[in-house]
Design a protein around this motif. Structure first.
Motif, PDB file in Angstrom:
ATOM      1  N   MET A  40       0.827  -1.210   0.000  1.00 23.32           N
ATOM      2  CA  MET A  40       0.000   0.000   0.000  1.00 23.32           C
ATOM      3  C   MET A  40       0.862   1.261   0.000  1.00 23.32           C
ATOM      4  O   MET A  40       0.537   2.248  -0.664  1.00 23.32           O
ATOM      5  CB  MET A  40      -0.957   0.005   1.200  1.00 23.32           C
ATOM      6  N   ALA A  41       1.979   1.233   0.728  1.00 20.16           N
ATOM      7  CA  ALA A  41       2.889   2.382   0.728  1.00 20.16           C
ATOM      8  C   ALA A  41       3.493   2.581  -0.662  1.00 20.16           C
ATOM      9  O   ALA A  41       3.606   3.722  -1.138  1.00 20.16           O
ATOM     10  CB  ALA A  41       3.988   2.175   1.764  1.00 20.16           C
ATOM     11  N   GLY A  44       0.870   4.083  -2.969  1.00 16.87           N
ATOM     12  CA  GLY A  44       0.702   5.506  -2.657  1.00 16.87           C
ATOM     13  C   GLY A  44       1.842   6.346  -3.204  1.00 16.87           C
ATOM     14  O   GLY A  44       1.629   7.428  -3.775  1.00 16.87           O
ATOM     15  N   LEU A  48       1.706   9.258  -6.137  1.00 22.45           N
ATOM     16  CA  LEU A  48       2.259  10.594  -5.922  1.00 22.45           C
ATOM     17  C   LEU A  48       3.239  10.952  -7.041  1.00 22.45           C
ATOM     18  O   LEU A  48       3.228  12.074  -7.546  1.00 22.45           O
ATOM     19  CB  LEU A  48       2.953  10.653  -4.563  1.00 22.45           C
TER      20      LEU A  48
END
Length: 73
Positions: A40-41, A44, A48
């Motif tokens: 998930m990181a 993300g 970005l």
């Protein structure tokens, strides 16, 4: 109790509690949870980067960087 006596078994509720304690004390799903958090990181961070790289200013900087790198002499 003689030598021929079978070993005593814990009562049914105790066996259930013991199995439950053993099952809950392990870290069987910890690695899976860590992979999920790391994934998930990464998603993300990738999102970005996509937002940042779509900007005209950043695109111009990257284009200039590639042109300068490919320019001979």
């Amino acid at each position: 109790m003689g030598a021929d006596a079978p070993p005593s078994r814990p009562s049914a509720p105790r066996r259930v509690l013991r199995r439950l304690a053993v099952a809950l004390s392990g870290e069987g799903g910890a690695a899976t949870a860590e992979y999920a958090v790391a994934t998930m990181a990464a998603v993300g961070f990738a999102g970005l980067l996509v937002i940042i790289l779509r900007g005209d200013e950043v695109r111009g900087i990257l284009t200039d960087l590639v042109r300068n790198a490919l320019t001979v002499g």
